[in-house]
Scaffold this motif. Sequence first.
Motif, PDB file in Angstrom:
ATOM      1  N   ARG A  72       1.095  -1.069   0.106  1.00 37.50           N
ATOM      2  CA  ARG A  72      -0.159  -0.068  -0.017  1.00 37.50           C
ATOM      3  C   ARG A  72       0.748   1.374   0.080  1.00 37.50           C
ATOM      4  N   GLY A  73       0.343   2.333  -0.311  1.00 33.63           N
ATOM      5  CA  GLY A  73       0.993   3.520  -0.225  1.00 33.63           C
ATOM      6  C   GLY A  73       0.579   4.278   1.209  1.00 33.63           C
ATOM      7  N   GLY A  74       1.629   5.190   1.421  1.00 40.21           N
ATOM      8  CA  GLY A  74       1.648   5.844   2.864  1.00 40.21           C
ATOM      9  C   GLY A  74       0.918   7.129   2.886  1.00 40.21           C
ATOM     10  N   LYS A  75       0.455   7.301   4.053  1.00 42.04           N
ATOM     11  CA  LYS A  75      -0.068   8.544   4.315  1.00 42.04           C
ATOM     12  C   LYS A  75       0.901   9.574   4.987  1.00 42.04           C
ATOM     13  N   PRO A  76       0.619  10.904   4.399  1.00 46.15           N
ATOM     14  CA  PRO A  76       1.423  12.077   4.993  1.00 46.15           C
ATOM     15  C   PRO A  76       1.573  12.027   6.626  1.00 46.15           C
ATOM     16  N   GLU A  77       0.475  11.559   7.212  1.00 47.16           N
ATOM     17  CA  GLU A  77       0.425  11.603   8.793  1.00 47.16           C
ATOM     18  C   GLU A  77       1.627  10.533   9.188  1.00 47.16           C
ATOM     19  N   GLU A  78       1.633   9.512   8.526  1.00 45.27           N
ATOM     20  CA  GLU A  78       2.684   8.410   8.971  1.00 45.27           C
ATOM     21  C   GLU A  78       4.069   8.789   8.812  1.00 45.27           C
ATOM     22  N   VAL A  79       4.406   9.520   8.149  1.00 43.90           N
ATOM     23  CA  VAL A  79       5.814  10.271   7.922  1.00 43.90           C
ATOM     24  C   VAL A  79       5.848  11.578   9.050  1.00 43.90           C
ATOM     25  N   ALA A  80       4.582  12.348   9.234  1.00 43.33           N
ATOM     26  CA  ALA A  80       4.791  13.341  10.291  1.00 43.33           C
ATOM     27  C   ALA A  80       5.101  12.550  11.577  1.00 43.33           C
ATOM     28  N   GLU A  81       4.687  11.600  11.927  1.00 46.85           N
ATOM     29  CA  GLU A  81       4.818  10.938  13.009  1.00 46.85           C
ATOM     30  C   GLU A  81       6.382  10.693  13.653  1.00 46.85           C
ATOM     31  N   ALA A  82       7.160  10.236  12.364  1.00 46.72           N
ATOM     32  CA  ALA A  82       8.508   9.734  12.453  1.00 46.72           C
ATOM     33  C   ALA A  82       9.071  11.394  12.543  1.00 46.72           C
ATOM     34  N   ILE A  83       8.725  12.368  11.970  1.00 46.35           N
ATOM     35  CA  ILE A  83       9.339  13.624  11.967  1.00 46.35           C
ATOM     36  C   ILE A  83       9.306  14.181  13.440  1.00 46.35           C
ATOM     37  N   LEU A  84       7.933  14.057  13.989  1.00 43.33           N
ATOM     38  CA  LEU A  84       7.902  14.537  15.193  1.00 43.33           C
ATOM     39  C   LEU A  84       8.814  13.922  16.354  1.00 43.33           C
ATOM     40  N   TRP A  85       8.710  12.704  16.187  1.00 49.72           N
ATOM     41  CA  TRP A  85       9.536  11.743  17.033  1.00 49.72           C
ATOM     42  C   TRP A  85      10.910  12.319  17.072  1.00 49.72           C
ATOM     43  N   LEU A  86      11.438  12.748  15.898  1.00 50.85           N
ATOM     44  CA  LEU A  86      12.895  13.140  15.833  1.00 50.85           C
ATOM     45  C   LEU A  86      12.981  14.477  16.361  1.00 50.85           C
ATOM     46  N   LEU A  87      11.791  15.484  16.373  1.00 54.76           N
ATOM     47  CA  LEU A  87      11.989  16.506  16.606  1.00 54.76           C
ATOM     48  C   LEU A  87      11.831  16.768  18.440  1.00 54.76           C
ATOM     49  N   SER A  88      11.289  15.699  19.060  1.00 52.79           N
ATOM     50  CA  SER A  88      11.194  15.403  20.280  1.00 52.79           C
ATOM     51  C   SER A  88      12.240  14.897  21.159  1.00 52.79           C
ATOM     52  N   ASP A  89      12.375  15.224  22.371  1.00 53.87           N
ATOM     53  CA  ASP A  89      13.158  14.614  23.332  1.00 53.87           C
ATOM     54  C   ASP A  89      13.244  13.313  23.518  1.00 53.87           C
ATOM     55  N   LYS A  90      11.988  12.523  23.052  1.00 51.86           N
ATOM     56  CA  LYS A  90      12.031  11.061  23.124  1.00 51.86           C
ATOM     57  C   LYS A  90      13.346  10.356  22.046  1.00 51.86           C
ATOM     58  N   SER A  91      13.934  11.281  21.125  1.00 49.56           N
ATOM     59  CA  SER A  91      14.978  10.977  20.324  1.00 49.56           C
ATOM     60  C   SER A  91      16.272  11.470  20.758  1.00 49.56           C
ATOM     61  N   SER A  92      16.436  11.820  21.913  1.00 50.70           N
ATOM     62  CA  SER A  92      17.377  12.835  22.527  1.00 50.70           C
ATOM     63  C   SER A  92      19.012  12.178  22.029  1.00 50.70           C
ATOM     64  N   TYR A  93      19.052  10.771  21.827  1.00 53.29           N
ATOM     65  CA  TYR A  93      20.326  10.383  21.750  1.00 53.29           C
ATOM     66  C   TYR A  93      20.435  10.006  20.157  1.00 53.29           C
ATOM     67  N   SER A  94      19.645  10.713  19.253  1.00 48.44           N
ATOM     68  CA  SER A  94      19.714  10.326  17.973  1.00 48.44           C
ATOM     69  C   SER A  94      20.234  11.663  17.145  1.00 48.44           C
ATOM     70  N   THR A  95      21.415  11.573  16.432  1.00 50.97           N
ATOM     71  CA  THR A  95      21.708  12.799  15.281  1.00 50.97           C
ATOM     72  C   THR A  95      22.435  12.251  14.190  1.00 50.97           C
ATOM     73  N   GLY A  96      22.392  12.680  13.394  1.00 53.81           N
ATOM     74  CA  GLY A  96      22.907  12.073  12.020  1.00 53.81           C
ATOM     75  C   GLY A  96      22.389  10.610  11.619  1.00 53.81           C
ATOM     76  N   SER A  97      20.929  10.596  12.122  1.00 50.29           N
ATOM     77  CA  SER A  97      20.115   9.380  11.806  1.00 50.29           C
ATOM     78  C   SER A  97      19.270   9.394  10.480  1.00 50.29           C
ATOM     79  N   PHE A  98      18.736   8.435  10.090  1.00 50.47           N
ATOM     80  CA  PHE A  98      18.026   8.344   9.158  1.00 50.47           C
ATOM     81  C   PHE A  98      16.635   7.365   9.457  1.00 50.47           C
ATOM     82  N   ILE A  99      15.486   7.911   9.299  1.00 47.64           N
ATOM     83  CA  ILE A  99      14.268   7.071   9.458  1.00 47.64           C
ATOM     84  C   ILE A  99      13.574   6.663   7.901  1.00 47.64           C
ATOM     85  N   ASP A 100      13.630   5.580   7.451  1.00 47.59           N
ATOM     86  CA  ASP A 100      12.909   5.151   6.070  1.00 47.59           C
ATOM     87  C   ASP A 100      11.448   4.854   6.642  1.00 47.59           C
TER      88      ASP A 100
END
Length: 249
Positions: free
Chosen positions: A216-244
């Motif tokens: 199936r194709g993806g929804k913009p909201e599914e991409v947004a969830e990944a973006i917001l996780w990377l913006l948040s403190d929940k990903s505080s130990y992640s930099t230079g990382s990639f989420i596909d």
Amino acid sequence: MEKPILLITGGGRGIGAATAKLAARQGYQIVLNYRQDEASAQKVAKEIHQLGGQAHCIQADVSDADQVSFMFEHILHTWEPIKALVNNAGVLETQTNFAKTDLSRWQRIFNTNVFGTFLCCQSAFKHMALSQGGKGGTIVNVSSIASVYGSPNEYVDYAASKGAVDSFSKGFALEVAGDGIRVNVVRPGLIYTDMHADGGEAGRVDRIAPNLPLQRGGKPEEVAEAILWLLSDKSSYSTGSFIDVGGGR
């Protein structure tokens, strides 16, 4: 307490719009950048206001250094330094193979997708970096699975531009890690957005999706969830990382 400011380039539609609405629900004050389509940006801002959030629209062509500088200065003097940036603005052109492309097409695509990302990151550094008097921040650059697969016979130039974003993001992340700035990348795959129509095939996702592992194709909201996780403190130990976010591709 003032809500942290999140600037989203190309925020009026697709992944940018979905990210803006999710971020507003999570407590950000949103600044929606657009190049030409003011109506779409204002529509997203209105929806955020109706949800009780804060959103503002600002016009700027991210491929123009002067306009980018003015946009960031306007944000700084009108509100406060940005805390987060999502480089989402991107363009592609009609599907074709590499042999039929010309330099002007490559320049148009790289001006927005690559140089626009560079320019916004440079300006964001001045707002965020500890060495510049900032308080740190987070940046997410929106790339594409095309950077890995090359998009043959469709958008080799677009894929190459996203490959440049990937390489730049890794290097920039390592340069600014000690300055309180985290930089990460989300690479969407086949997502239902208007961009496919820009390339001449509005139904492209439906044509290719059955061949993906998730079928199936993806929804913009599914991409947004990944973006917001990377913006948040929940990903505080992640930099230079990639989420596909590509359905297994």
